[in-house]
Motif scaffolding. Structure first.
Motif, PDB file in Angstrom:
ATOM      1  N   PRO A   1     121.947  22.116   7.115  1.00  0.00           N
ATOM      2  CA  PRO A   1     123.162  21.716   6.408  1.00  0.00           C
ATOM      3  C   PRO A   1     123.547  20.245   6.550  1.00  0.00           C
ATOM      4  O   PRO A   1     123.916  19.590   5.590  1.00  0.00           O
ATOM      5  N   LYS A   2     123.429  19.710   7.753  1.00  0.00           N
ATOM      6  CA  LYS A   2     123.907  18.337   7.936  1.00  0.00           C
ATOM      7  C   LYS A   2     122.808  17.296   7.737  1.00  0.00           C
ATOM      8  O   LYS A   2     122.848  16.469   6.866  1.00  0.00           O
ATOM      9  N   GLN A   3     121.798  17.355   8.572  1.00  0.00           N
ATOM     10  CA  GLN A   3     120.750  16.332   8.507  1.00  0.00           C
ATOM     11  C   GLN A   3     119.394  17.005   8.700  1.00  0.00           C
ATOM     12  O   GLN A   3     119.309  18.024   9.392  1.00  0.00           O
ATOM     13  N   THR A   4     118.360  16.433   8.118  1.00  0.00           N
ATOM     14  CA  THR A   4     117.036  17.033   8.260  1.00  0.00           C
ATOM     15  C   THR A   4     116.618  17.077   9.722  1.00  0.00           C
ATOM     16  O   THR A   4     116.698  16.086  10.434  1.00  0.00           O
ATOM     17  N   ARG A   5     116.204  18.253  10.139  1.00  0.00           N
ATOM     18  CA  ARG A   5     115.629  18.347  11.480  1.00  0.00           C
ATOM     19  C   ARG A   5     114.122  18.359  11.308  1.00  0.00           C
ATOM     20  O   ARG A   5     113.602  19.022  10.418  1.00  0.00           O
ATOM     21  N   PHE A   6     113.443  17.645  12.173  1.00  0.00           N
ATOM     22  CA  PHE A   6     111.991  17.595  12.067  1.00  0.00           C
ATOM     23  C   PHE A   6     111.420  18.813  12.782  1.00  0.00           C
ATOM     24  O   PHE A   6     111.227  18.821  13.978  1.00  0.00           O
ATOM     25  N   ARG A   7     111.201  19.836  12.002  1.00  0.00           N
ATOM     26  CA  ARG A   7     110.827  21.140  12.564  1.00  0.00           C
ATOM     27  C   ARG A   7     109.566  21.623  11.868  1.00  0.00           C
ATOM     28  O   ARG A   7     109.455  21.563  10.651  1.00  0.00           O
ATOM     29  N   MET A   8     108.604  22.107  12.652  1.00  0.00           N
ATOM     30  CA  MET A   8     107.361  22.583  12.043  1.00  0.00           C
ATOM     31  C   MET A   8     107.289  24.095  12.133  1.00  0.00           C
ATOM     32  O   MET A   8     107.778  24.703  13.074  1.00  0.00           O
ATOM     33  N   ASN A   9     106.636  24.683  11.138  1.00  0.00           N
ATOM     34  CA  ASN A   9     106.558  26.141  11.062  1.00  0.00           C
ATOM     35  C   ASN A   9     105.536  26.701  12.031  1.00  0.00           C
ATOM     36  O   ASN A   9     104.538  26.067  12.332  1.00  0.00           O
ATOM     37  N   TYR A  10     105.803  27.903  12.474  1.00  0.00           N
ATOM     38  CA  TYR A  10     104.746  28.689  13.099  1.00  0.00           C
ATOM     39  C   TYR A  10     104.955  30.128  12.662  1.00  0.00           C
ATOM     40  O   TYR A  10     105.964  30.749  12.984  1.00  0.00           O
ATOM     41  N   ARG A  11     104.024  30.643  11.871  1.00  0.00           N
ATOM     42  CA  ARG A  11     104.094  32.048  11.466  1.00  0.00           C
ATOM     43  C   ARG A  11     102.744  32.653  11.803  1.00  0.00           C
ATOM     44  O   ARG A  11     101.735  32.280  11.204  1.00  0.00           O
ATOM     45  N   TYR A  12     102.742  33.573  12.748  1.00  0.00           N
ATOM     46  CA  TYR A  12     101.482  34.028  13.328  1.00  0.00           C
ATOM     47  C   TYR A  12     100.479  34.528  12.289  1.00  0.00           C
ATOM     48  O   TYR A  12      99.309  34.145  12.313  1.00  0.00           O
ATOM     49  N   TYR A  13     100.911  35.379  11.392  1.00  0.00           N
ATOM     50  CA  TYR A  13      99.946  35.958  10.442  1.00  0.00           C
ATOM     51  C   TYR A  13      99.617  35.023   9.286  1.00  0.00           C
ATOM     52  O   TYR A  13      98.671  35.237   8.548  1.00  0.00           O
ATOM     53  N   LYS A  14     100.404  33.960   9.119  1.00  0.00           N
ATOM     54  CA  LYS A  14     100.153  33.030   8.014  1.00  0.00           C
ATOM     55  C   LYS A  14      99.411  31.787   8.503  1.00  0.00           C
ATOM     56  O   LYS A  14      98.462  31.342   7.864  1.00  0.00           O
ATOM     57  N   ASP A  15      99.891  31.224   9.609  1.00  0.00           N
ATOM     58  CA  ASP A  15      99.291  29.969  10.086  1.00  0.00           C
ATOM     59  C   ASP A  15      98.175  30.269  11.077  1.00  0.00           C
ATOM     60  O   ASP A  15      98.301  30.044  12.269  1.00  0.00           O
ATOM     61  N   THR A  16      97.074  30.804  10.559  1.00  0.00           N
ATOM     62  CA  THR A  16      96.001  31.191  11.467  1.00  0.00           C
ATOM     63  C   THR A  16      95.244  29.969  11.976  1.00  0.00           C
ATOM     64  O   THR A  16      94.656  30.000  13.031  1.00  0.00           O
ATOM     65  N   GLU A  17      95.257  28.906  11.198  1.00  0.00           N
ATOM     66  CA  GLU A  17      94.535  27.718  11.645  1.00  0.00           C
ATOM     67  C   GLU A  17      95.494  26.739  12.306  1.00  0.00           C
ATOM     68  O   GLU A  17      96.629  26.580  11.870  1.00  0.00           O
ATOM     69  N   ASN A  18      94.995  26.083  13.310  1.00  0.00           N
ATOM     70  CA  ASN A  18      95.814  25.111  14.022  1.00  0.00           C
ATOM     71  C   ASN A  18      95.947  23.838  13.176  1.00  0.00           C
ATOM     72  O   ASN A  18      95.101  22.945  13.246  1.00  0.00           O
ATOM     73  N   TYR A  19      97.027  23.791  12.416  1.00  0.00           N
ATOM     74  CA  TYR A  19      97.150  22.672  11.468  1.00  0.00           C
ATOM     75  C   TYR A  19      97.385  21.325  12.164  1.00  0.00           C
ATOM     76  O   TYR A  19      97.216  20.279  11.549  1.00  0.00           O
ATOM     77  N   LEU A  20      97.766  21.340  13.448  1.00  0.00           N
ATOM     78  CA  LEU A  20      97.943  20.060  14.148  1.00  0.00           C
ATOM     79  C   LEU A  20      96.621  19.289  14.244  1.00  0.00           C
ATOM     80  O   LEU A  20      96.611  18.073  14.399  1.00  0.00           O
TER      81      LEU A  20
END
Lengths: 343, 433
Positions: free
Chosen positions: B72-91
């Motif tokens: 709501p206020k300001q963009t937070r720099f937050r990255m997703n982690y969804r176990y069944y979706k993010d199977t590859e280590n995108y980092l």
């Protein structure tokens, strides 16, 4: 870090510009079409997600002096062909080979490769320096590791990976943890899940007997046979994912964390493999709130990790989880107060 | 002041010259995910423009799907982690962004195209167009030597006349069938998710893909066979440091480090000897000696810079055998304190009357390292272990909740400490007894 350029893990040859140019040269060399139009070059650059502001297309088309690459030559029709008509050989880098040598020591390699293939690789890498050894790198894993792959595990592993890769079903018997034999079961394998914490493989599949996703230990499978799926049995992977997603608990567990003795960092490290959100308290800079989103079947693991954090992590919601933790703490308190220790 | 131009003639470059800056940003975004631009400026001394630049760079390298956007206020720099979706280590993608100059880019491909037999540098030079006004044999030789060091081509120097030649490498993959290569690809994909370090494995997977595609006219199926439960993505963020340190250890090099300690930033000269990775938390440690201490332990994420130092290694650098002794009974990374000796801990594991003991027995067997299990009956057993530092075991013991009760321990009264901790926790939950 300004030292050790040649030992760097970063490789220019793996960046996107290089990958794009490799594809461009090898496609032109091996493909039937020996030329590429400016539009096709632009499309490729876009496909690789390289922003147009970098002018890579122009550099490839030699229209970006002094940043031209000269790898392509313009023909009279205005299309481009290779300046040198030769392909790019594909070779693993030194660090890739050093790494390959390292993983050959893991007994689980036999799940994937035949002994002859392993020997071939060993011969190819015989003179490669051993940068990663037990003396230089100690991998402190959370559990004991499989020391030897037996034939049954290898057989089951290969049949199941084949079923997943080729969209086949399986018919099997299964011995449960309580040693009950279940016969004539059928399911559609979805993924093999490797648990880093247990060093076990689980098969996540869609049971055609119970019409729901199930998770089974690979070591419990017996007499697996691959079966062709009839059209009506074919269930989309997305549907299986959806069924699993339905197991997600609607309300996250929210923990209040006092950042004392690195508790916050430990919490974030150990919950990094869960879907989560962190908020900080606007009035107390050492206070954080960690929300953990989890699946029904992972509740015990989440509670165990919360307990491991100790006194500086308190569940604030939901109420039923708080009640469960209090109940367990009461048991602990009684144990420690009523017993005197010793044997 | 005129804007500095990069190799493509623009002021913004998405490639990475200094990974340190990106590493911190990625760590905060992936592990914490709660900080806004203002927080980065106020808490971590970033400038506004650096936050924008790092974010933009990461969006470009990793893709915006991994970032959660507005709050709501300001963009937070937050990255997703969804176990069944993010199977590859995108980092890992952050490693695919090393910067290079335009001439390095051109030469890399020209060399691989031209070098089809043994050739000297002049022969190679004659086949490459003049890339820039200052392009010369020295530039070409530098690139050839670099590629030989990376093992992409071979460098040969004749002893008799000292003449240098370069030649293509023998095709590494030619001895493998297509099926062998596909199996190898699956293996590499698996091990780069469970082995450490992992980045070279991701590179190798990509190399096998390319080889199959162009030299076998075959493609590996895109289907992902595996999921990796309880895998920490963030371990890759320190792998570039770990990789260089492995080289230093293998080559007996002393290094000077810049280290963020509890007392602030310190500079030290150390002799690295061993790396430890704690897989459960995903933390890397470096074991090293200094002129005054035989064993020092450094968190690798707190080493912000290091460089090689000249001179001979000090006496505390070659202690592999001693290290075995110091760390043989280390639950995590604590070394043996010789004056205190080992601590013995005895724990009773038990289940409630209605529960079966086997799950607990199996778990302790799996996770209990070199400890021994005795006095097994229907509902309980005793677990005993000798460790360097019992406090390192506390999180593990606590994780069992009511199933584990410390009976006794030497050196530190762990039973008392845990008993007090459980009482305090009850109070934290509002239960006063």
């Amino acid at each position: 870090m300004k030292c050790l350029k040649t030992t760097e893990l970063f490789l220019e040859g793996k960046n996107r510009n290089y990958s794009l140019i490799l594809e461009l040269i090898n496609t032109l060399y091996f493909g039937t079409n020996k030329t590429i139009s400016p539009k096709e070059i632009n499309d490729m650059v876009e496909k690789y997600g390289i922003p147009s502001e970098f002018n890579l297309s122009q550099s490839l088309m030699n229209e970006n002096e002094p940043y031209n690459l000269y790898l392509l030559d313009k023909n009279p029709k205005g299309d481009y062909q290779l300046f040198i008509n030769s392909s790019i050989p594909i070779q693993p880098y030194r660090i890739e080979k050093q790494w390959l040598k390292h993983i050959l020591r893991n007994p689980k390699i036999k799940l994937f490769l035949e002994n002859e293939t392993i020997e071939k690789i060993k011969n190819l890498l015989a003179n490669m320096d051993d940068i990663i050894s037990q003396d230089t790198l100690v991998i402190n894993r959370p559990c004991k590791q499989l020391e030897e792959v037996d034939d049954d595990l290898r057989h089951n592993f290969r049949l199941i990976t084949k079923a997943i890769a080729e969209d086949k079903g399986i018919e099997y018997s299964y011995v449960t943890k309580n040693q009950i034999l279940l016969e004539n079961r059928k399911s559609i394998p979805f993924k093999l899940e490797y648990s880093m914490k247990e060093d076990w493989f689980y098969l996540i599949s869609y049971s055609l007997d119970d019409n729901r996703p199930i998770k089974s230990l690979l070591s419990g499978f017996r007499d697996i046979k691959l079966i062709e799926l009839k059209d009506k049995q074919k269930i989309l992977k997305e549907d299986i994912e959806k069924s699993i997603e339905e197991k997600k608990v609607s309300q996250p567990i929210v923990i209040k964390i006092k950042n004392i003795n690195n508790t916050l960092e430990r919490a974030l490290f150990q919950f990094s493999c869960f879907e989560r959100e962190v908020d900080y308290d606007t009035t107390d800079k050492d206070l954080y709130y960690l929300s953990i989103f989890y699946y029904e079947f992972e509740k015990e693991e989440v509670l165990s990790r919360i307990f491991s954090l100790g006194r500086n992590a308190v569940v604030i919601e939901p109420e039923e989880i708080r009640a469960e933790i209090i109940e367990r703490l009461m048991i602990l308190k009684n144990k420690y107060h009523n017993n005197k220790g010793g044997e | 002041m005129a804007k500095k131009i990069n190799k493509y003639g623009k002021s913004f470059n998405c490639s990475v010259k200094d990974y340190n800056k990106l590493r911190s940003f990625l760590r905060y975004a992936f592990l914490y995910g709660c900080y806004t631009k203002d927080d980065f400026v106020e808490r971590f001394n970033y400038s506004c423009s650096l936050v924008d630049k790092d974010y933009r760079r990461l969006i470009n390298i990793l893709g915006d799907k991994h970032f959660k956007k507005k709050t709501p206020k300001q963009t937070r720099f937050r990255m997703n982690y969804r176990y069944y979706k993010d199977t590859e280590n995108y980092l890992v993608k952050s490693y695919y962004a090393k910067s290079s100059t335009k001439i390095q880019l051109s030469l890399y491909f020209f060399i691989l195209q031209v070098l089809n037999k043994r050739m000297d540098v002049n022969e190679i030079m004659a086949k490459i167009p003049t890339l820039t006004e200052d392009f010369n044999v020295k530039t070409l030789t530098r690139q050839l030597d670099k590629m030989a060091e990376l093992d992409l081509i071979e460098k040969i120097q004749y002893k008799k006349n000292g003449k240098l030649y370069y030649q293509p490498k023998t095709d590494f993959f030619s001895v493998f069938s297509d099926d062998d290569l596909k199996s190898l690809k699956y293996a590499v994909d698996f091990f780069c998710n469970i082995e450490f370090p992992s980045v070279p494995g991701y590179y190798l997977s990509n190399t096998i893909d390319q080889y199959l595609r162009y030299y076998r006219k075959n493609r590996t199926p895109k289907v992902n066979l595996f999921l990796y439960r309880f895998k920490n993505f963030h371990t890759i963020l320190e792998e570039d440091i770990a990789w260089k340190l492995l080289w230093c250890i293998n080559n007996n090099k002393n290094i000077k480090i810049k280290y963020v300690s509890r007392n602030g930033i310190v500079h030290k000269i150390i002799s690295p000897r061993r790396i430890i990775i704690d897989v459960y938390y995903g933390r890397w440690y470096l074991i090293a000696g200094t002129s005054s201490h035989l064993v020092n332990i450094y968190r690798m994420d707190k080493i912000t810079d290091f460089s090689l130092t000249a001179g001979v290694k000090n006496a505390n650098c070659n202690n592999d055998q001693k290290d075995d002794k110091y760390f043989e009974h280390s639950w995590s990374v604590s070394p043996l304190e010789e004056k205190e000796g080992l601590s013995i801990v005895k724990i009773r594991f038990s289940v409630a009357p209605h529960q079966d003991l086997s799950f607990l027995l199996n778990k302790v067997n799996r996770e209990g390292k070199w400890g021994t299990i005795t006095q097994i009956n229907d509902k309980s057993f005793i677990y005993t272990i000798q460790v360097n530092d019992v406090t390192e075991m506390k999180p593990w013991i606590r994780s069992f909740g009511p199933y584990a009760e410390v009976l006794e321990s030497t050196n530190i009264d762990l039973r008392k400490e845990l008993s007090e901790e459980w009482s305090e926790m009850l109070e934290n939950y509002g239960v006063i007894s």
